[in-house]
Design a protein around this motif. Sequence first.
Motif, PDB file in Angstrom:
ATOM      1  N   TYR A  74     -29.854  24.962  14.501  1.00  0.00           N
ATOM      2  CA  TYR A  74     -30.898  23.991  14.205  1.00  0.00           C
ATOM      3  C   TYR A  74     -32.298  24.628  14.193  1.00  0.00           C
ATOM      4  O   TYR A  74     -33.364  23.933  14.028  1.00  0.00           O
ATOM      5  N   TYR A  76     -35.568  25.868  13.221  1.00  0.00           N
ATOM      6  CA  TYR A  76     -36.410  25.662  11.997  1.00  0.00           C
ATOM      7  C   TYR A  76     -37.061  27.154  11.382  1.00  0.00           C
ATOM      8  O   TYR A  76     -37.269  27.074  10.172  1.00  0.00           O
ATOM      9  N   ASN A  79     -35.410  28.946   7.943  1.00  0.00           N
ATOM     10  CA  ASN A  79     -35.898  28.944   6.322  1.00  0.00           C
ATOM     11  C   ASN A  79     -36.834  30.046   6.077  1.00  0.00           C
ATOM     12  O   ASN A  79     -37.082  30.324   4.909  1.00  0.00           O
ATOM     13  N   ARG A 256     -35.121  17.990  13.587  1.00  0.00           N
ATOM     14  CA  ARG A 256     -35.583  17.960  12.470  1.00  0.00           C
ATOM     15  C   ARG A 256     -34.840  19.027  11.383  1.00  0.00           C
ATOM     16  O   ARG A 256     -34.930  19.986  11.946  1.00  0.00           O
ATOM     17  N   ASN A 258     -35.099  20.693   8.313  1.00  0.00           N
ATOM     18  CA  ASN A 258     -35.788  20.694   6.984  1.00  0.00           C
ATOM     19  C   ASN A 258     -35.211  22.061   6.213  1.00  0.00           C
ATOM     20  O   ASN A 258     -34.492  22.826   6.885  1.00  0.00           O
ATOM     21  N   LEU A 261     -31.302  23.629   6.819  1.00  0.00           N
ATOM     22  CA  LEU A 261     -30.893  23.475   8.146  1.00  0.00           C
ATOM     23  C   LEU A 261     -30.160  22.080   7.899  1.00  0.00           C
ATOM     24  O   LEU A 261     -29.012  22.028   8.704  1.00  0.00           O
ATOM     25  N   ASN A 293     -34.812  15.266   7.639  1.00  0.00           N
ATOM     26  CA  ASN A 293     -36.073  16.342   7.383  1.00  0.00           C
ATOM     27  C   ASN A 293     -37.247  15.497   7.872  1.00  0.00           C
ATOM     28  O   ASN A 293     -37.269  14.128   7.775  1.00  0.00           O
TER      29      ASN A 293
END
Length: 348
Positions: A74, A76, A79, A256, A258, A261, A293
């Motif tokens: 998960y 973030y 990315n 979330r 994004n 992910l 997202n």
Amino acid sequence: MSRRGTSTKPHNRFETNLYEKIDDWILPEEAEQKVKTMLIPTHPKSIVNPVSSPDISMDWSMNPYAGCEHGCPYCYARNSHEYWGYNSGEDFESKILYKANAAELLRKKLNTPSWKGDAIMLSGNTDCYQPIERKLELTRQLLEVAWEYRQPIGIITKNALILRDLDILKKMAEHDLVRVAFSVTTEDASLQRKLEPRASAPYKRLAAIKKLSEEGIPTMAMIAPMIPGLNSHELLPLMKAVSEAGALQARYITVRLNGHLRDIFSEWLMEHYPDRHSKVMNTIRDTHGGKVNAFRYGIRMSGTGRVSETMRQAYAVGQTKYFKHKKMPALSSEHFTKLKDRQMGLFD
């Protein structure tokens, strides 16, 4: 079994850079599995960066590492690994870039005329106490420089390796120069091993919070991420557990997904919890207006909708029951001193 968080290798949307492999790092318990981490040195010109997000409490951050061995599907920060020419899946966990000159860069920053000792967040992107820190000790070097200048530091981690540096942290805490945010995701050891395969076990995190608190180091808990249908039901029990361990504050963040992910986490769910896949993904969408997202400041951390409201209510109850009479002390820049100023003081 590779014991990595993901075997996915998403296509990198940026140009690929070429780096030289200099070392392989294998944890003792993984020697037979031949799981290797490639260490890649970098020599940037700066390490302290401004934070523009209004959702973050500090204006500055620094990260000694890019990529993270913890393997959380998960995360973030995955990315951002594409900016280095690598993918956000397997590469993020196995190709770790480190700032070889981290301590030198911090000392340079603290000596600049305009720097006044504003608090710096250590690990705003990837965990500064991930397993490779045992070997490289970049985080310890940064703390040594921070203590030398009496520079206030906020630390975010989910690894009990932080206890190695108690000697420095205790000295800093005596001058309100440090506070620790410990990430706690679940008390379910089975879930944690799948969700965060190379991070500290739940009991070790609670024990670390307890030890830090006993040693006078202000500690809060980041109960994150809350994943609806997977661990969100643990929000209130976790608040109780971290409070009893000594945490002075607790915050939570709703997951979330994004960028890549979405696919990385979806694949992870299909591998480990195929029976829950549809429910979890659909509930995540419900918390972010029909999408997995979220980008809007102010609401992206907590989400919207019925499930998010249930978590908000549980958090409010936890605040009243477990943290009503607790307060996290603020970091202080009062003692910040450049070395040349300290030396001139000898002649006063």
